[in-house]
Design an enzyme around this catalytic site. Structure first.
Site, PDB file in Angstrom:
ATOM      1  N   HIS A 117       1.031 -11.203   5.471  1.00 23.43           N
ATOM      2  CA  HIS A 117       2.449 -10.820   5.378  1.00 23.43           C
ATOM      3  C   HIS A 117       3.383 -12.012   5.594  1.00 23.43           C
ATOM      4  CE1 HIS A 117       0.794  -6.632   6.353  1.00 23.43           C
ATOM      5  NE2 HIS A 117       1.201  -6.604   5.093  1.00 23.43           N
ATOM      6  N   ASP A 164       2.356  -0.258   4.796  1.00 27.10           N
ATOM      7  CA  ASP A 164       2.190  -0.446   6.241  1.00 27.10           C
ATOM      8  C   ASP A 164       3.431  -1.053   6.889  1.00 27.10           C
ATOM      9  OD1 ASP A 164       0.263  -2.666   4.684  1.00 27.10           O
ATOM     10  OD2 ASP A 164       1.826  -3.504   5.976  1.00 27.10           O
ATOM     11  N   GLU A 221       7.431   2.463  -2.391  1.00 30.71           N
ATOM     12  CA  GLU A 221       6.045   2.818  -2.027  1.00 30.71           C
ATOM     13  C   GLU A 221       5.735   4.185  -2.633  1.00 30.71           C
ATOM     14  OE1 GLU A 221       3.180   1.773  -0.282  1.00 30.71           O
ATOM     15  OE2 GLU A 221       2.588   3.775  -0.997  1.00 30.71           O
ATOM     16  N   ASP A 257       6.847   5.505  -7.869  1.00 31.69           N
ATOM     17  CA  ASP A 257       5.949   4.558  -8.538  1.00 31.69           C
ATOM     18  C   ASP A 257       6.729   3.284  -8.811  1.00 31.69           C
ATOM     19  OD1 ASP A 257       3.994   4.709 -11.643  1.00 31.69           O
ATOM     20  OD2 ASP A 257       4.466   3.062 -10.285  1.00 31.69           O
ATOM     21  N   GLY A 258       6.233   2.172  -8.299  1.00 28.76           N
ATOM     22  CA  GLY A 258       6.955   0.910  -8.470  1.00 28.76           C
ATOM     23  C   GLY A 258       7.112   0.511  -9.918  1.00 28.76           C
ATOM     24  N   ASP A 309       3.173  -5.954  -3.171  1.00 28.44           N
ATOM     25  CA  ASP A 309       2.176  -5.835  -2.109  1.00 28.44           C
ATOM     26  C   ASP A 309       1.352  -4.587  -2.408  1.00 28.44           C
ATOM     27  OD1 ASP A 309       2.342  -5.285   1.524  1.00 28.44           O
ATOM     28  OD2 ASP A 309       0.696  -5.877   0.182  1.00 28.44           O
ATOM     29  N   THR A 314      -2.172  -2.292  -3.799  1.00 32.96           N
ATOM     30  CA  THR A 314      -3.616  -2.165  -3.696  1.00 32.96           C
ATOM     31  C   THR A 314      -4.231  -2.950  -4.851  1.00 32.96           C
ATOM     32  OG1 THR A 314      -3.225  -0.079  -4.849  1.00 32.96           O
ATOM     33  CG2 THR A 314      -3.716   0.055  -2.504  1.00 32.96           C
ATOM     34  N   ASP A 315      -5.550  -2.861  -5.008  1.00 34.88           N
ATOM     35  CA  ASP A 315      -6.200  -3.574  -6.111  1.00 34.88           C
ATOM     36  C   ASP A 315      -5.998  -2.828  -7.427  1.00 34.88           C
ATOM     37  OD1 ASP A 315      -7.955  -4.425  -3.493  1.00 34.88           O
ATOM     38  OD2 ASP A 315      -7.868  -6.015  -5.015  1.00 34.88           O
TER      39      ASP A 315
HETATM   40  N1  SAM Z   1      -2.102  -5.925   1.831  1.00 34.65           N
HETATM   41  C1  SAM Z   1      -2.861  -4.986   1.047  1.00 34.65           C
HETATM   42  C2  SAM Z   1      -3.713  -5.663   0.029  1.00 34.65           C
HETATM   43  O1  SAM Z   1      -3.603  -6.879  -0.118  1.00 34.65           O
HETATM   44  O2  SAM Z   1      -4.530  -4.978  -0.593  1.00 34.65           O
HETATM   45  C3  SAM Z   1      -1.927  -3.977   0.428  1.00 34.65           C
HETATM   46  C4  SAM Z   1      -1.266  -3.180   1.480  1.00 34.65           C
HETATM   47  S1  SAM Z   1      -0.304  -1.819   1.065  1.00 34.65           S
HETATM   48  C5  SAM Z   1      -1.124  -0.622   2.034  1.00 34.65           C
HETATM   49  C6  SAM Z   1      -0.679  -1.367  -0.600  1.00 34.65           C
HETATM   50  C7  SAM Z   1       0.243  -0.222  -0.979  1.00 34.65           C
HETATM   51  O3  SAM Z   1       0.439  -0.158  -2.390  1.00 34.65           O
HETATM   52  C8  SAM Z   1      -0.274   1.161  -0.576  1.00 34.65           C
HETATM   53  O4  SAM Z   1       0.553   1.686   0.423  1.00 34.65           O
HETATM   54  C9  SAM Z   1      -0.217   1.976  -1.862  1.00 34.65           C
HETATM   55  O5  SAM Z   1       0.140   3.324  -1.647  1.00 34.65           O
HETATM   56  C10 SAM Z   1       0.820   1.199  -2.649  1.00 34.65           C
HETATM   57  N2  SAM Z   1       0.810   1.431  -4.100  1.00 34.65           N
HETATM   58  C11 SAM Z   1      -0.251   1.515  -4.925  1.00 34.65           C
HETATM   59  N3  SAM Z   1       0.141   1.740  -6.195  1.00 34.65           N
HETATM   60  C12 SAM Z   1       1.513   1.789  -6.172  1.00 34.65           C
HETATM   61  C13 SAM Z   1       2.516   1.994  -7.169  1.00 34.65           C
HETATM   62  N4  SAM Z   1       2.178   2.200  -8.463  1.00 34.65           N
HETATM   63  N5  SAM Z   1       3.809   1.978  -6.793  1.00 34.65           N
HETATM   64  C14 SAM Z   1       4.159   1.769  -5.485  1.00 34.65           C
HETATM   65  N6  SAM Z   1       3.250   1.588  -4.483  1.00 34.65           N
HETATM   66  C15 SAM Z   1       1.944   1.591  -4.840  1.00 34.65           C
END
Ligand code: SAM
Length: 284
Positions: A62, A86, A106, A138-139, A156, A158-159
């Protein structure tokens, strides 16, 4: 003790973390979410079988994803965070006194609520900052529809599977670019190059087609298994990636930042990429 948590991100290698008390385990409606205690790392959150953040090493990720672009930019007032449930990135962005508004988009409200409940040390009250604006959406859709512009956009996510997949597409990057003010910077969570070289290559190709300067910076996040983590970097001002340690030192001191991993010298060094990454990037 509840045994071991085994990450399922890769088919041929895996890491496992001892699971102490399981604080929460459920499907949120969008993702499988678990939060558990680990004797070494403190509290850990995983989504859909992938470690997302731990109290023990969240600061590395972060601090780098927040401070590198904002200090390189030098005058960021409006910051957009996509994902980041988070709250650890939101907290670092709001540590910059010059940031007037941080909008966090988010997709999964449960991640925010459960992180506030079980991982309060990570967001450390950031969601209560009057400059913070939380949008549950949805971003990918947000950047397509919002009329607003931003100085820095931080993905930031997910994969690239499940709800996060859309955040790695050229269409999403194009819409992010359209939302950037002149001199703006887009940075992304871009995986672990040793184990996800294709993610690096495809992101570089997509970003390179849209921005004058597309590259990466790196940092070691111990629980992102497989070596150092790559952060995507994209801007139309190539000078921003080449700020000197002296410039950054002045801004770092002026912002009064307190960090555990980030330093101005680490900032500059993080853009120095190893040969195998340069080969993947065509020497960029
Ligand atoms: N630091 C972590 C990593 O490197 O994998 C990521 C942390 S954060 C928890 C990832 C966030 O992305 C999750 O809370 C998930 O719900 C969010 N996320 C996934 N797809 C998304 C989307 N299309 N729009 C907005 N948020 C999304």
């Amino acid at each position: 003790m509840s045994g071991w948590y085994t990450e399922t991100l890769y088919p041929d290698v895996a890491q496992r973390l001892r699971m102490g008390t399981v604080l929460h385990r459920d499907r949120t409606g969008l993702q499988d979410l678990v939060i558990f205690e680990n004797p070494l790392l403190g509290r850990v959150m995983a989504l859909d079988g992938v470690i997302q953040t731990t109290e023990g090493d969240e600061h590395v990720y972060h601090e780098m994803l927040g401070h590198v672009p904002i200090l390189a930019h030098g005058a960021a007032r409006r910051v957009l965070i996509i994902g980041g449930g988070d709250g650890g990135l939101l907290r670092r962005v709001l540590e910059h006194p010059g940031v007037e508004r941080a909008t966090m988009v988010e997709i999964d409200r449960s991640v925010v609520d459960l992180s506030i409940e079980y991982l309060p040390a990570i967001s450390a009250g950031a969601f209560d900052d009057p400059r913070a604006e939380l949008v549950i959406a949805d971003g990918c859709r947000f950047v397509k529809e919002t009329p607003e512009s931003f100085d820095v956009i931080l993905v930031d996510s997910t994969d690239p599977h499940g709800p996060g997949a859309v955040l790695f597409t050229e269409e999403f990057y194009r819409d992010c670019k359209a939302r950037l003010a002149p001199g703006g910077i887009l940075c992304t969570q871009n995986g672990v190059p040793f184990l996800q070289p294709e993610e690096l290559r495809s992101s570089h190709q997509r970003l390179g087609r849209l921005f004058a300067d597309a590259s990466f910076f790196v940092a070691p996040v111990p629980t992102y298994y497989g070596g150092f983590m790559a952060f995507g970097w994209a801007t139309d001002d190539a000078a921003l990636r080449r700020r000197t340690a002296g410039e950054i030192r002045g801004r770092f001191a002026a912002a009064g930042l307190k960090t555990r991993y980030y330093t101005p010298d680490i900032h500059v060094a993080s853009f120095a990429l190893p040969a195998f990454m340069l080969d993947i990037l065509g020497g960029a």
